[in-house]
Enzyme design. Structure first.
Site, PDB file in Angstrom:
ATOM      1  CG  MET A  69      -0.145  -6.638  -8.000  1.00 37.63           C
ATOM      2  SD  MET A  69       1.571  -6.923  -8.478  1.00 37.63           S
ATOM      3  CE  MET A  69       1.679  -8.702  -8.315  1.00 37.63           C
ATOM      4  CG  LEU A  70      -6.618  -3.756 -10.713  1.00 31.48           C
ATOM      5  CD1 LEU A  70      -6.841  -2.318 -11.130  1.00 31.48           C
ATOM      6  CD2 LEU A  70      -7.920  -4.529 -10.693  1.00 31.48           C
ATOM      7  CD  GLN A  94      -6.292  -4.027  -2.709  1.00 26.94           C
ATOM      8  OE1 GLN A  94      -6.319  -3.943  -3.920  1.00 26.94           O
ATOM      9  NE2 GLN A  94      -5.307  -3.558  -1.971  1.00 26.94           N
ATOM     10  CB  CYS A 115      -5.200   2.164  -6.344  1.00 25.55           C
ATOM     11  SG  CYS A 115      -5.302   2.303  -8.135  1.00 25.55           S
ATOM     12  CE  LYS A 172      -0.366  -2.902  -1.516  1.00 24.01           C
ATOM     13  NZ  LYS A 172      -0.616  -2.248  -2.804  1.00 24.01           N
ATOM     14  CG  ASN A 208       3.942  -3.336  -1.420  1.00 22.06           C
ATOM     15  OD1 ASN A 208       3.367  -2.381  -1.955  1.00 22.06           O
ATOM     16  ND2 ASN A 208       4.360  -4.370  -2.106  1.00 22.06           N
ATOM     17  N   GLY A 209       6.936  -2.762  -1.537  1.00 25.01           N
ATOM     18  CA  GLY A 209       7.553  -1.851  -2.494  1.00 25.01           C
ATOM     19  C   GLY A 209       8.992  -2.206  -2.792  1.00 25.01           C
ATOM     20  N   GLY A 210       9.257  -2.647  -4.016  1.00 28.90           N
ATOM     21  CA  GLY A 210      10.627  -2.844  -4.467  1.00 28.90           C
ATOM     22  C   GLY A 210      11.327  -4.079  -3.931  1.00 28.90           C
ATOM     23  N   GLY A 254       5.037  -7.776  -4.694  1.00 31.36           N
ATOM     24  CA  GLY A 254       4.100  -7.615  -5.796  1.00 31.36           C
ATOM     25  C   GLY A 254       4.706  -8.052  -7.114  1.00 31.36           C
TER      26      GLY A 254
HETATM   27  C1  LIG Z   1      -0.175  -4.557 -12.814  1.00 26.75           C
HETATM   28  C2  LIG Z   1      -0.278  -4.089 -11.384  1.00 26.75           C
HETATM   29  C3  LIG Z   1      -1.523  -4.052 -10.787  1.00 26.75           C
HETATM   30  C4  LIG Z   1      -1.647  -3.639  -9.450  1.00 26.75           C
HETATM   31  N1  LIG Z   1      -2.879  -3.697  -8.877  1.00 26.75           N
HETATM   32  C5  LIG Z   1      -2.995  -3.419  -7.558  1.00 26.75           C
HETATM   33  C6  LIG Z   1      -4.233  -3.599  -6.884  1.00 26.75           C
HETATM   34  O1  LIG Z   1      -5.242  -4.031  -7.465  1.00 26.75           O
HETATM   35  N2  LIG Z   1      -4.280  -3.301  -5.554  1.00 26.75           N
HETATM   36  C7  LIG Z   1      -3.166  -2.866  -4.871  1.00 26.75           C
HETATM   37  O2  LIG Z   1      -3.249  -2.638  -3.665  1.00 26.75           O
HETATM   38  N3  LIG Z   1      -1.996  -2.690  -5.478  1.00 26.75           N
HETATM   39  C8  LIG Z   1      -1.888  -2.964  -6.796  1.00 26.75           C
HETATM   40  N4  LIG Z   1      -0.669  -2.829  -7.404  1.00 26.75           N
HETATM   41  C9  LIG Z   1       0.482  -2.325  -6.627  1.00 26.75           C
HETATM   42  C10 LIG Z   1       1.214  -3.476  -5.957  1.00 26.75           C
HETATM   43  O3  LIG Z   1       0.345  -4.181  -5.081  1.00 26.75           O
HETATM   44  C11 LIG Z   1       2.384  -2.965  -5.116  1.00 26.75           C
HETATM   45  O4  LIG Z   1       1.916  -2.118  -4.106  1.00 26.75           O
HETATM   46  C12 LIG Z   1       3.411  -2.210  -5.944  1.00 26.75           C
HETATM   47  O5  LIG Z   1       3.642  -2.808  -7.201  1.00 26.75           O
HETATM   48  C13 LIG Z   1       4.746  -2.100  -5.182  1.00 26.75           C
HETATM   49  O6  LIG Z   1       5.194  -3.365  -4.766  1.00 26.75           O
HETATM   50  P1  LIG Z   1       6.266  -4.232  -5.639  1.00 26.75           P
HETATM   51  O7  LIG Z   1       7.446  -3.332  -5.856  1.00 26.75           O
HETATM   52  O8  LIG Z   1       6.554  -5.426  -4.799  1.00 26.75           O
HETATM   53  O9  LIG Z   1       5.590  -4.559  -6.932  1.00 26.75           O
HETATM   54  C14 LIG Z   1      -0.519  -3.228  -8.725  1.00 26.75           C
HETATM   55  C15 LIG Z   1       0.740  -3.277  -9.337  1.00 26.75           C
HETATM   56  C16 LIG Z   1       0.856  -3.701 -10.655  1.00 26.75           C
HETATM   57  C17 LIG Z   1       2.226  -3.753 -11.290  1.00 26.75           C
END
Ligand SMILES: Cc1cc2nc3c(=O)[nH]c(=O)nc-3n(C[C@H](O)[C@H](O)[C@H](O)COP(=O)(O)O)c2cc1C
Length: 310
Positions: A1-2, A52, A82, A121, A193-195, A215
């Site tokens: 995550m960025l 990634q 993204c 992804k 992935n997600g939530g 995430g």
């Molecule tokens: C601050 C932030 C930065 C993110 N950066 C990336 C990234 O660089 N690459 C990516 O594939 N997903 C990125 N995501 C998305 C997460 O990897 C993930 O797919 C998304 O948040 C849903 O999963 P979660 O509900 O478990 O957070 C980012 C999410 C957040 C909140």
């Protein structure tokens, strides 16, 4: 995550679980090939770790995959999820779901130069391209190029009109689609992935798919991962307590400071380590208010630790 899962966060995450697979922030091929900094540097303690990549030019992705392997990364992952404008302007990220042939060519080019897994992804759809068939056509074509692992963010992305943050919240989650994907492509490794906010939910997903990517919750409450090794990796050895994690981080911080780094580069990832425990707020506040001050060092962390009730 960025901006979140940098090498400092990952170092801490590895102390909490020995076996979880960690992912870098997305690094663009342009940054790796033309950038001045060393975008691939990481701590050797982090493995297993996946790099990634953001990009769409197969030759550039191959060049970066090769570097990733040389650096010792365990996996290289292409970001097809993204939706940000910046990423779309570079013609990569989620918009690549509409270009499965290009992604397949990239996978092919990367696989021809590395032995580590090349994974993708992606989302369950983009804009009006959101039928189940659309996703299976994508996965089908990319898997024929040799990608056998897909991490699926179980919501579509709108490429215009929603911010990246809204695109992580507004389109509804559809776990069933990802479960169905696993049924239809049973030979592939499918991670969801997600939530996901708990290891209990993780265990439920694992009845249907091969892996779960967490995430935001793994960042907002990193210590939830402390039970992952015993629950999912059959490693029942003792896990570090939160205090032990902090003590180990202090040694890491010392080295970082000696190299000219700043305390808050690291402590910003530690703010939520004590989430839910008495004193957690005081810990967070003390670090937030003091770690950026000139000359702040490990004594600031030690002081913050005294605010947590043992
Ligand atoms: C601050 C932030 C930065 C993110 N950066 C990336 C990234 O660089 N690459 C990516 O594939 N997903 C990125 N995501 C998305 C997460 O990897 C993930 O797919 C998304 O948040 C849903 O999963 P979660 O509900 O478990 O957070 C980012 C999410 C957040 C909140």
């Amino acid at each position: 995550m960025l901006d979140w899962t940098d090498r400092h966060y990952r170092y801490m995450a590895r102390l909490i679980s020995k076996h979880q697979l960690l992912f870098t922030e997305m690094v663009t091929t342009g940054a790796i090939i033309h950038g001045k900094g060393d975008y691939l540097h990481y701590n050797e303690q982090e493995n297993p770790v996946a790099l990634q990549l953001g990009g769409s030019n197969p030759a550039d992705l191959a060049t970066c995959a090769k570097k990733a392997q040389e650096y010792g990364y365990d996996e290289v992952n292409i970001n097809v999820g993204c939706p940000s404008d910046r990423v779309q302007n570079g013609r990569f990220g989620a918009c690549l779901m509409a270009e499965p042939t290009l992604v397949a060519n990239a996978v092919d080019a990367m696989r021809s130069v590395v032995d580590i897994p090349v994974t993708v992804k992606h989302r369950i759809g983009i804009d009006d391209l959101d039928s189940y068939q659309f996703m299976t056509d994508f996965v089908g074509e990319v898997s024929e190029a040799g990608c056998d692992t897909f991490i699926v963010h179980a919501r579509k992305a709108w490429l215009s009109g929603l911010s990246p943050k809204q695109n992580r919240e507004i389109p509804p989650l559809d776990y069933e689609r990802v479960y169905q994907l696993k049924k239809d492509f049973s030979d592939l490794t499918i991670s969801i992935n997600g939530g996901v906010t708990s290891l209990e939910q993780t265990a439920n997903h694992l009845k249907h798919v091969d892996g779960v990517m967490i995430g935001r919750e793994a960042y907002a409450n990193p210590y939830i991962m402390s039970q992952a090794d015993s629950l999912f990796f059959d490693d029942h050895s003792e896990v570090l307590t939160r205090h032990q994690v902090v003590e180990t981080m202090m040694e890491y911080i010392e080295k970082h400071l000696q190299q000219g780094g700043k305390l808050n580069h690291i402590t910003r990832h530690m703010l939520t380590l004590f989430m839910g425990l008495p004193g957690a707020k005081q810990w967070r506040r003390y670090l937030s208010e003091n770690a950026h001050k000139p000359g702040a060092g490990t004594e600031t962390v030690a002081k913050a630790l005294t605010l947590i009730n043992r």
